[in-house]
Design an enzyme around this catalytic site. Structure first.
Site, mmCIF file in Angstrom:
data_model
loop_
_atom_site.group_PDB
_atom_site.id
_atom_site.type_symbol
_atom_site.label_atom_id
_atom_site.label_comp_id
_atom_site.label_asym_id
_atom_site.label_seq_id
_atom_site.Cartn_x
_atom_site.Cartn_y
_atom_site.Cartn_z
ATOM 1 N N SER A 16 1.537 -1.812 -7.123
ATOM 2 C CA SER A 16 1.159 -2.880 -8.021
ATOM 3 C C SER A 16 0.140 -3.804 -7.208
ATOM 4 O O SER A 16 0.519 -5.235 -6.847
ATOM 5 C CB SER A 16 2.284 -3.701 -8.472
ATOM 6 O OG SER A 16 3.618 -3.871 -7.196
ATOM 7 N N LEU A 18 0.836 -1.240 -0.121
ATOM 8 C CA LEU A 18 -0.036 0.005 -0.115
ATOM 9 C C LEU A 18 0.942 1.454 0.016
ATOM 10 O O LEU A 18 2.068 1.037 0.461
ATOM 11 C CB LEU A 18 -0.991 0.085 1.338
ATOM 12 C CG LEU A 18 -2.283 -0.866 1.361
ATOM 13 C CD1 LEU A 18 -2.557 -0.898 2.991
ATOM 14 C CD2 LEU A 18 -3.153 -0.466 0.431
HETATM 15 P P1 ADP Z 1 5.645 3.812 0.091
HETATM 16 O O1 ADP Z 1 6.786 4.412 -0.532
HETATM 17 O O2 ADP Z 1 5.153 2.619 0.333
HETATM 18 O O3 ADP Z 1 4.247 4.776 -0.139
HETATM 19 P P2 ADP Z 1 6.968 5.512 2.408
HETATM 20 O O4 ADP Z 1 8.296 4.802 2.428
HETATM 21 O O5 ADP Z 1 6.936 6.682 1.398
HETATM 22 O O6 ADP Z 1 6.016 4.609 1.655
HETATM 23 O O7 ADP Z 1 6.602 5.942 3.765
HETATM 24 C C1 ADP Z 1 6.706 5.029 4.739
HETATM 25 C C2 ADP Z 1 6.339 5.696 6.152
HETATM 26 O O8 ADP Z 1 6.493 4.912 7.248
HETATM 27 C C3 ADP Z 1 7.860 6.574 6.232
HETATM 28 O O9 ADP Z 1 7.350 7.714 6.886
HETATM 29 C C4 ADP Z 1 8.481 5.723 7.338
HETATM 30 O O10 ADP Z 1 9.535 6.587 7.989
HETATM 31 C C5 ADP Z 1 7.564 5.090 8.260
HETATM 32 N N1 ADP Z 1 8.068 3.978 8.649
HETATM 33 C C6 ADP Z 1 7.789 3.387 9.943
HETATM 34 N N2 ADP Z 1 8.336 2.346 10.194
HETATM 35 C C7 ADP Z 1 8.918 1.770 8.892
HETATM 36 C C8 ADP Z 1 9.395 0.449 8.563
HETATM 37 N N3 ADP Z 1 9.754 -0.369 9.421
HETATM 38 N N4 ADP Z 1 9.752 0.386 7.408
HETATM 39 C C9 ADP Z 1 9.891 1.591 6.274
HETATM 40 N N5 ADP Z 1 9.023 2.600 6.693
HETATM 41 C C10 ADP Z 1 8.536 2.877 7.885
#
Ligand code: ADP
Length: 201
Positions: free
Chosen positions: A110, A37
């Site tokens: 995806s 997601l």
């Molecule tokens: P996506 O690319 O799937 O849309 P993002 O990486 O942009 O998601 O955002 C994920 C958010 O969740 C970030 O703010 C990140 O700091 C936070 N987060 C918290 N815990 C985790 C974790 N274990 N792994 C990855 N992101 C994390």
């Protein structure tokens, strides 16, 4: 539309092949396909992963919405047909990188099994590492990194995955990373431990 395929003559046998390029780079190339997601953590994991891999001497290329939808796919929208075409082109681009010995780290929601299957088919299952970056919708929505969930809830974005468009649980994954239960460092380490044996020469 005219089919020009008959006028195309691949010359791959005349130039340096993938194995030679992998040897040059001292790595085995793979596509690391992160599905999940919006807000689940794909981009965050990809960036940390690239940093660590770079430090270890691996050459990688991150592919995500920023560099794909703004460039090669800037003529595509979000209809079903365009979403498929988006994934098809991403898979074809990834395959070119793999043939050049480069490891690609792909961050794309995806959302359907059909899309992920299409990518796997184009890239080839030996080179396709599928990672399910998973956090419950509630958590992703709380994070709302780009403010997209609020917009989707207000009806400003149509067919938003998780809200008004389905996300199908991936069936053929190599690993699931529960980013709501792990720290970023722990998440990246799980991915790293899984992929390292497959990219070391
Ligand atoms: P996506 O690319 O799937 O849309 P993002 O990486 O942009 O998601 O955002 C994920 C958010 O969740 C970030 O703010 C990140 O700091 C936070 N987060 C918290 N815990 C985790 C974790 N274990 N792994 C990855 N992101 C994390």
């Amino acid at each position: 539309m005219t089919n020009h395929n008959e006028n195309i003559f691949p010359v791959f046998h005349e130039i340096h092949g993938r194995t030679e390029k992998e040897t040059l780079l001292k790595q085995r190339s793979k596509v690391i396909w992160l599905t999940g997601l919006s807000g689940s953590g794909k981009t965050t994991i990809a960036k940390h992963l690239e940093e660590i891999l770079f430090g270890k001497g691996f050459l990688t290329q991150i592919l995500d919405g920023d560099n794909i939808r703004s460039g090669i796919n800037n003529n595509l929208g979000f209809s079903d047909a365009d979403r498929f075409e988006n994934i098809r082109r991403i898979a074809e681009v990834s395959k070119l990188f793999v043939n050049c010995g480069v490891i690609t780290i792909n961050c794309f929601i995806s959302p359907t099994e059909e899309m992920r299957d299409l990518a796997r088919k184009i890239i080839g299952s030996d080179d396709f590492i599928e990672i399910y970056v998973n956090a419950p919708l509630r958590v992703c929505e709380e994070r709302d990194v780009k403010g997209l969930y609020s917009k989707a809830r207000r009806g400003e974005i149509k067919e938003f995955t998780g809200i008004s468009s389905p996300f199908e649980t991936p069936e053929n994954i190599d690993i699931e990373i529960r980013t709501d239960l792990l720290t970023i460092e722990e998440s990246v380490k799980q991915v790293l431990d899984m992929i390292l044996p497959r990219i070391i020469c």
